[in-house]
Design an enzyme around this catalytic site. Structure first.
Site, PDB file in Angstrom:
ATOM      1  NE  ARG A 231      33.516  34.158  31.096  1.00  0.00           N
ATOM      2  CZ  ARG A 231      34.460  33.314  30.542  1.00  0.00           C
ATOM      3  NH1 ARG A 231      35.461  33.116  31.365  1.00  0.00           N
ATOM      4  NH2 ARG A 231      34.463  32.596  29.386  1.00  0.00           N
ATOM      5  CD  GLU A 260      37.681  39.893  31.569  1.00  0.00           C
ATOM      6  OE1 GLU A 260      37.844  39.423  30.342  1.00  0.00           O
ATOM      7  OE2 GLU A 260      37.546  39.277  32.474  1.00  0.00           O
ATOM      8  CG  HIS A 279      39.759  36.599  30.480  1.00  0.00           C
ATOM      9  ND1 HIS A 279      38.519  36.971  30.267  1.00  0.00           N
ATOM     10  CD2 HIS A 279      39.743  35.131  30.218  1.00  0.00           C
ATOM     11  CE1 HIS A 279      37.916  35.594  30.456  1.00  0.00           C
ATOM     12  NE2 HIS A 279      38.595  34.619  30.579  1.00  0.00           N
TER      13      HIS A 279
END
Ligand code: GLV
Ligand code: GLV
Length: 321
Positions: A231, A260, A279
């Protein structure tokens, strides 16, 4: 359902439940989700949805939250548990895809694959040369794995083919698998000091937030390469920028950022020694299909008030009412 999931999951649901599906390409705005969840018994959500206390408390009929992901840091588990709502997630089915992608990033950073591609397309390939685009050997290097759960272990398994020395660190040592996987337990500090490649596989929690910051970068080798498929919040982005800009470490490859998506004016985007992907570590056709099946299984179980097959807050079942 906050986004369209692969058909295999939608087909399992057809005729069984009434679906309010958000068809947007981008996530539903928070206020829209809050409004539309009011009468829902189940929520199938993504890691891009903020499922906080206010949202959960605005859904009085909610019996289950089913997340289409393994990480659940976007969900307030404490509130869900307090309200007796089980939270489903999708462990296991994306372990190999994520470990594979970690290796794709590791090898790309080590051997400068994305830089080399750009170099070629820009017309810089004039000749073969002894010192053009030199990278670092992966074979026989030391790999440091921070976070030794399912994904960290799968990454370690792949390292065997490269004859690497593998160090791992975690809040707990797992002696019984060390020999089989050929790994050594070490403190975080030792991993940071000794590894040529450092890869992160911890969940994002209060104690892992900015786990890798200024001090940690200062302990790393000058040629260290950092990989993050966990993360974004596990790494302090300012410290990362500084470490790469001043060549305190060699390079990094990250699939996750904080926030993000990465803002287009982020200085990180200007660094040649950083690979950034959007991602996608679990983004294989097979994984995403299996995640859909699992998320739907969790959703259906929750709607029927049965125990979720894959529950992120199992303590919800131990509470006394
Ligand atoms: C992806 O990041 C996941 O948590 O499944
Ligand atoms: C490189 O292509 C070599 O032959 O060494």
């Amino acid at each position: 359902m906050t986004r369209r999931i692969p058909d295999i999951g939608l087909e399992m649901l057809s005729g069984q439940v009434e679906i309010d599906l958000w068809e947007g390409e981008l996530p539903p705005p928070y206020e829209v989700l809050k409004e539309r969840i009011q009468n829902a018994q189940g929520l199938l959500c993504l890691l891009t949805d903020r499922v906080d206390r206010e949202l959960i408390e605005s859904a009085p009929h909610l019996r289950v939250i089913s997340q289409y992901a393994v990480g659940v840091d976007n969900i307030d588990l404490e509130t869900a548990t307090r309200r007796g709502i089980p939270v489903g997630h999708t462990p296991g089915v994306l372990t190999d895809a994520t470990a594979d992608f970690t290796w794709a990033l590791l090898m790309s950073a080590a051997r400068r694959v994305t830089e080399a591609d750009t170099y070629t397309r820009k017309g810089n390939w004039k000749t073969w040369g002894p010192s053009i685009l030199l990278g670092m050997d992966v074979s026989h290097a030391t790999l440091g794995i921070i976070g030794f759960g399912r994904i960290g272990q799968a990454v370690a398994r792949r390292a065997r083919g490269f004859d690497m020395r593998v160090l791992y660190t975690d809040t707990k040592r797992i002696p019984e698998i060390e020999e089989t996987l050929g790994v050594e337990y070490a403190s975080l500090e030792t991993v940071l000091r000794e590894a040529d490649f450092i890869t992160l596989h911890v969940p994002l929690t209060q104690s892992t937030y900015h786990l890798i910051g200024e001090r940690e970068f200062s302990l790393m080798k000058k040629d260290a390469i950092l990989i993050n498929t966990a993360r974004g919040g596990v790494v302090d982005p300012d410290a990362l920028y500084h470490a790469l800009k001043t060549r305190q470490i060699r390079s990094a490859a990250i699939d996750v950022t904080e926030p993000e998506p990465i803002p287009m004016d982020s200085p990180l985007l200007e660094l040649p020694n950083l690979i950034i992907t959007p991602h996608i570590a679990s983004a294989s056709v097979q994984s995403r299909n299996q995640m859909a099946v699992m998320a739907v299984q969790n959703l259906i179980a929750g709607l029927k008030r049965e125990r979720l097959p894959f529950c992120a807050n199992p303590q919800v079942y131990n509470q006394q009412w």
